[in-house]
Design a protein around this motif. Structure first.
Motif, PDB file in Angstrom:
ATOM      1  N   ARG A   1     -11.756  25.581 -41.459  1.00 52.22           N
ATOM      2  CA  ARG A   1     -12.568  26.652 -40.859  1.00 52.22           C
ATOM      3  C   ARG A   1     -12.654  26.474 -39.348  1.00 52.22           C
ATOM      4  O   ARG A   1     -12.626  27.444 -38.590  1.00 52.22           O
ATOM      5  CB  ARG A   1     -13.960  26.663 -41.486  1.00 52.22           C
ATOM      6  N   GLY A   2     -12.756  25.230 -38.908  1.00 55.03           N
ATOM      7  CA  GLY A   2     -12.816  24.958 -37.477  1.00 55.03           C
ATOM      8  C   GLY A   2     -11.524  25.282 -36.751  1.00 55.03           C
ATOM      9  O   GLY A   2     -11.527  25.480 -35.529  1.00 55.03           O
ATOM     10  N   LEU A   3     -10.431  25.335 -37.497  1.00 55.44           N
ATOM     11  CA  LEU A   3      -9.138  25.700 -36.916  1.00 55.44           C
ATOM     12  C   LEU A   3      -8.878  27.203 -36.962  1.00 55.44           C
ATOM     13  O   LEU A   3      -7.836  27.668 -36.498  1.00 55.44           O
ATOM     14  CB  LEU A   3      -8.010  24.979 -37.660  1.00 55.44           C
ATOM     15  N   GLY A   4      -9.800  27.943 -37.557  1.00 54.35           N
ATOM     16  CA  GLY A   4      -9.623  29.384 -37.675  1.00 54.35           C
ATOM     17  C   GLY A   4      -8.972  29.806 -38.973  1.00 54.35           C
ATOM     18  O   GLY A   4      -8.420  30.914 -39.073  1.00 54.35           O
ATOM     19  N   LEU A   5      -9.045  28.940 -39.998  1.00 50.74           N
ATOM     20  CA  LEU A   5      -8.433  29.238 -41.291  1.00 50.74           C
ATOM     21  C   LEU A   5      -9.480  29.672 -42.304  1.00 50.74           C
ATOM     22  O   LEU A   5     -10.616  29.189 -42.286  1.00 50.74           O
ATOM     23  CB  LEU A   5      -7.687  28.008 -41.829  1.00 50.74           C
ATOM     24  N   LYS A   6      -9.084  30.547 -43.200  1.00 50.64           N
ATOM     25  CA  LYS A   6      -9.934  30.976 -44.312  1.00 50.64           C
ATOM     26  C   LYS A   6      -9.268  30.559 -45.622  1.00 50.64           C
ATOM     27  O   LYS A   6      -8.067  30.770 -45.812  1.00 50.64           O
ATOM     28  CB  LYS A   6     -10.126  32.489 -44.284  1.00 50.64           C
TER      29      LYS A   6
END
Length: 391
Positions: free
Chosen positions: A184-189
């Protein structure tokens, strides 16, 4: 199982059956001559052919025909991709080692269906529509490789990530929570988790470790879940693709044997020999990074045999000579025998015998067990004793 049985929590019938299965050494592993064997220092478990094809089939599900598939640390998937006529571009990022070089040669032979890239080279941002990543199940590897995958992934692209299954260790659930939070911190869902979607071939080094521990080596007992991430945001712009395996090890090959030699020797008196044993039978009966015996080994074979040497450069020289011996015509044998009093030549004979022994084991011939039958009163059968028997 023994503890459960002694505690009365497991009845005798299933215990007897499972114990018999766990110690049945008649199972044979698949032998893949197309790639060099995995090495324990690379923590490399390869997917079965079926799992590799299942992952590549998802390219058609998630990737346009003119898109790019990026493979991180998945030589078995790369090998399968070489045999398929995928419409997508395929790129592979791997260690600078014998396995990657073998894949590169095959890709050249077939007209470059896969673009090869070595760890440490720059990662092009937002080029891949689908990324397949199979990191060793340790936090440092997972964080670096998932970040690299995220940088390479396009917005809206997907990352296929192999997850340790629930029950693999005591911390598996917490480890998963950390992976999902890091993603999530990397922009992943997180889109989905497919349970038991993947299966691994038992690598030769793990088979040897299991046998050294008195257990059977089943061809494909290890499974993994598949996590599917979607990239929703561009948060990371750069990635460090350097290998975490670069601990000063140098690699040599003697036939199919891959020999890793540490850059520095041990100065203690026990390591004055060119090659000193560390464990009974020479095979480390573990593949865990947490095993303390790993820290004192500086010579390591692809069959999980570990040694200690005070002269690693001479070990590499002996490995080069052993490789030449393996390929040399038989008529050169008398000339080599003249020099056998040279300690490096003697070590070369030892390494040559070890290479022949490991190839026999890898092919499922269980040569070591037959060699050691004469030593029925001893559990130790070293490469040195094998050398004497091979002559």
């Amino acid at each position: 199982l023994r503890r459960l049985s002694k505690a009365g929590e497991l009845s005798s019938e299933p215990y007897s059956r499972l114990h018999a299965e766990a110690t049945d050494k008649s199972k044979r592993l698949p032998f893949n001559a197309e790639l060099p064997p995995p090495h324990p220092l690379n923590f490399e478990w390869r997917f079965t052919p079926t799992s590799s094809l299942r992952l590549l089939a998802m390219a058609n599900e998630f990737c346009n025909p003119d898109g790019e598939v990026f493979l991180l640390g998945t030589p078995s998937v790369a090998r399968a991709a070489l045999e398929l006529d995928l419409p997508q571009r395929v790129r592979f990022l791997g260690e600078d080692n014998l396995v990657t070089r073998s894949l590169g040669r095959e890709s050249i032979r077939l007209g470059w269906p896969i673009t090869m890239q070595l760890c440490g080279s720059p990662i092009a941002a937002e080029t891949a529509d689908l990324i397949v990543i199979d990191p060793p199940w340790y936090e440092d590897y997972i964080s670096v490789m998932l970040r690299t995958a995220t940088v390479a992934c396009k917005l809206g692209g997907r990352i296929l990530f192999s997850l340790a299954p629930i029950g693999c260790s005591r911390s598996t659930i917490d480890d998963r929570d950390h992976i999902f939070e890091y993603g999530r911190g990397l922009g992943l869902k997180m889109e989905a988790v497919r349970t038991a979607f993947l299966r691994y071939e038992t690598p030769y080094f793990e088979a040897n470790a299991l046998r050294a521990a008195g257990l059977a080596a089943f061809p494909s007992w290890r499974s993994a879940d598949l996590a599917v991430f979607i990239k929703e945001e561009n948060i990371m712009n750069d990635a460090d693709s350097r290998s975490l395996n670069d601990g000063g090890w140098r690699e040599a090959a003697i036939g199919r044997l891959r020999l890793f030699v540490g850059a520095r020797g041990h100065a203690d008196s026990a390591a004055k020999a060119l090659l000193a044993p560390l464990v009974a039978g020479d095979v480390l009966p573990s593949v865990s990074r947490r095993d303390s015996r790993r820290a004192i080994a500086n010579v390591w074979t692809s069959g999980n045999r570990i040694f200690r040497s005070g002269a690693p450069d001479k070990v590499l020289e002996a490995a080069r000579i052993a490789a030449e011996m393996l390929d040399a015509p038989v008529e050169n044998e008398p000339q080599r025998a003249i020099n056998q009093f040279d300690p490096v030549i003697r070590l070369a004979y030892t390494l040559l015998a070890c290479a022949r022994l490991e190839e026999a084991e890898e092919r499922g011939l269980f040569a070591e067990e037959r060699i050691c039958e004469a030593d029925s009163n001893s559990n130790h059968c070293s490469a040195e004793s094998a050398m004497m028997r091979f002559g």
